[in-house]
Design a protein around this motif. Sequence first.
Motif, PDB file in Angstrom:
ATOM      1  N   LEU A  41     -65.711  68.875 -81.213  1.00 27.45           N
ATOM      2  CA  LEU A  41     -65.814  67.759 -80.278  1.00 27.45           C
ATOM      3  C   LEU A  41     -64.663  67.845 -79.278  1.00 27.45           C
ATOM      4  N   ILE A  42     -64.980  67.690 -77.990  1.00 26.70           N
ATOM      5  CA  ILE A  42     -63.912  67.740 -76.988  1.00 26.70           C
ATOM      6  C   ILE A  42     -64.041  66.569 -76.019  1.00 26.70           C
ATOM      7  N   HIS A  43     -62.911  66.243 -75.387  1.00 26.12           N
ATOM      8  CA  HIS A  43     -62.871  65.187 -74.376  1.00 26.12           C
ATOM      9  C   HIS A  43     -61.908  65.617 -73.274  1.00 26.12           C
ATOM     10  N   GLU A  44     -61.620  64.707 -72.371  1.00 26.86           N
ATOM     11  CA  GLU A  44     -60.916  65.099 -71.152  1.00 26.86           C
ATOM     12  C   GLU A  44     -59.401  65.244 -71.299  1.00 26.86           C
ATOM     13  N   VAL A  45     -58.818  64.755 -72.396  1.00 27.36           N
ATOM     14  CA  VAL A  45     -57.360  64.717 -72.488  1.00 27.36           C
ATOM     15  C   VAL A  45     -56.763  65.988 -73.090  1.00 27.36           C
ATOM     16  N   THR A  46     -57.317  66.487 -74.177  1.00 23.45           N
ATOM     17  CA  THR A  46     -56.699  67.618 -74.880  1.00 23.45           C
ATOM     18  C   THR A  46     -57.388  68.959 -74.629  1.00 23.45           C
ATOM     19  N   SER A  47     -58.373  68.987 -73.736  1.00 22.61           N
ATOM     20  CA  SER A  47     -59.090  70.247 -73.503  1.00 22.61           C
ATOM     21  C   SER A  47     -58.639  71.051 -72.275  1.00 22.61           C
ATOM     22  N   PRO A  48     -58.064  70.448 -71.214  1.00 17.90           N
ATOM     23  CA  PRO A  48     -57.788  71.233 -69.998  1.00 17.90           C
ATOM     24  C   PRO A  48     -56.900  72.455 -70.229  1.00 17.90           C
ATOM     25  N   GLN A  49     -55.798  72.303 -70.973  1.00 16.29           N
ATOM     26  CA  GLN A  49     -54.895  73.434 -71.207  1.00 16.29           C
ATOM     27  C   GLN A  49     -55.571  74.513 -72.048  1.00 16.29           C
ATOM     28  N   ALA A  50     -56.458  74.090 -72.955  1.00 15.93           N
ATOM     29  CA  ALA A  50     -57.182  75.058 -73.790  1.00 15.93           C
ATOM     30  C   ALA A  50     -58.129  75.895 -72.934  1.00 15.93           C
ATOM     31  N   PHE A  51     -58.814  75.260 -72.000  1.00 21.98           N
ATOM     32  CA  PHE A  51     -59.685  76.006 -71.081  1.00 21.98           C
ATOM     33  C   PHE A  51     -58.866  76.971 -70.230  1.00 21.98           C
ATOM     34  N   ASP A  52     -57.688  76.523 -69.781  1.00 15.15           N
ATOM     35  CA  ASP A  52     -56.830  77.405 -68.988  1.00 15.15           C
ATOM     36  C   ASP A  52     -56.402  78.621 -69.803  1.00 15.15           C
ATOM     37  N   GLY A  53     -56.140  78.418 -71.083  1.00 15.67           N
ATOM     38  CA  GLY A  53     -55.774  79.533 -71.948  1.00 15.67           C
ATOM     39  C   GLY A  53     -56.870  80.574 -72.035  1.00 15.67           C
ATOM     40  N   LEU A  54     -58.125  80.121 -72.095  1.00  9.25           N
ATOM     41  CA  LEU A  54     -59.254  81.060 -72.100  1.00  9.25           C
ATOM     42  C   LEU A  54     -59.304  81.851 -70.807  1.00  9.25           C
ATOM     43  N   ARG A  55     -59.088  81.168 -69.686  1.00  8.05           N
ATOM     44  CA  ARG A  55     -59.124  81.851 -68.385  1.00  8.05           C
ATOM     45  C   ARG A  55     -58.069  82.958 -68.318  1.00  8.05           C
ATOM     46  N   LYS A  56     -56.875  82.653 -68.779  1.00  8.16           N
ATOM     47  CA  LYS A  56     -55.785  83.628 -68.723  1.00  8.16           C
ATOM     48  C   LYS A  56     -56.095  84.867 -69.557  1.00  8.16           C
ATOM     49  N   ARG A  57     -56.855  84.674 -70.637  1.00  4.17           N
ATOM     50  CA  ARG A  57     -57.206  85.789 -71.513  1.00  4.17           C
ATOM     51  C   ARG A  57     -58.552  86.420 -71.164  1.00  4.17           C
ATOM     52  N   GLY A  58     -59.241  85.825 -70.215  1.00  6.13           N
ATOM     53  CA  GLY A  58     -60.554  86.346 -69.835  1.00  6.13           C
ATOM     54  C   GLY A  58     -61.594  86.175 -70.931  1.00  6.13           C
TER      55      GLY A  58
END
Length: 303
Positions: A31-48
């Motif tokens: 389960l995800i929401h707007e507060v604790t997910s943005p940095q996690a998505f950014d981490g995926l981007r950095k790792r491709g």
Amino acid sequence: MSKTLVEKIWDAHVVKSEEGFPDILYIDTHLIHEVTSPQAFDGLRKRGLPVFRPQQTVATADHNVPTLNQLLPIKEELSRYQVDMLTKNCAEFGIELYGLGHPFQGIVHVIGPELGITLPGKTMVCGDSHTSTHGAFGAIAFGIGTSQVEQVFATQCLLQSKPKTMKIEVNGELGKGVGAKDIILYIIAQISAAGGTGYFIEYAGSAIESLSMEARMTICNMSIEMGARGGLIAPDQITFDYIKGREFAPAGEEWDKALAYWKTLYSDADATFDSVLTFDAADIAPMITYGTNPGMGMGIQEN
């Protein structure tokens, strides 16, 4: 070998276990929401990296959103930015979003049960401490940090040490005016706000079994207020009746198969817990709290 309910569910989800290391635990629903997910998505981007199993990720905007007039722009700038980023991230990574205006949008720990997403025997995580709410359905559910959100995004698994188990029994008939909130505040007042630290708690006993699903959710939600990793209650007919017919609940033959499995989800009679506490429902009065932590509670009849 006899097992507790926590052990049954945990062991069924361990992908790999080695002595001296955390288990690799498979997560059924993230389960995800707007507060604790943005940095996690950014981490995926950095790792491709993609989200490994987006169909097992449930997204909604719920922490920084208005209750009314949701189709109007959010006035507070940071809140608006977080919700906008959740929309952008879910679109980019292929996750269905129950955003503002969507009929399924709501408080993340409420829509899970209401939509039939929360089911017995599941492992569920969310970047929110009160994820233990879902334990009311006989699921292992607990909150995780943002780096762990990223870990589940990338692998659908989590590195997690197996917790100790505690059984809290509340037996007998509840007094007039005593509800679920009073039960859990009474327990916390008895064992302190740190009394559950390191444990996953199973609530049991005749007083717990008499409660509605909403009341059980209240009990499990507040496991965190005693320092526990999470809390759960074995599913029973009250659980099954609540789930049946919900939007994403199993139906037809899948229901019959699921129900047969759910009926095996209980602690064996001779299972060993690391700690067992027993309380008499007759001792619980309507509760109030005071001071600086939820362990500072007392019945309304006390001085």
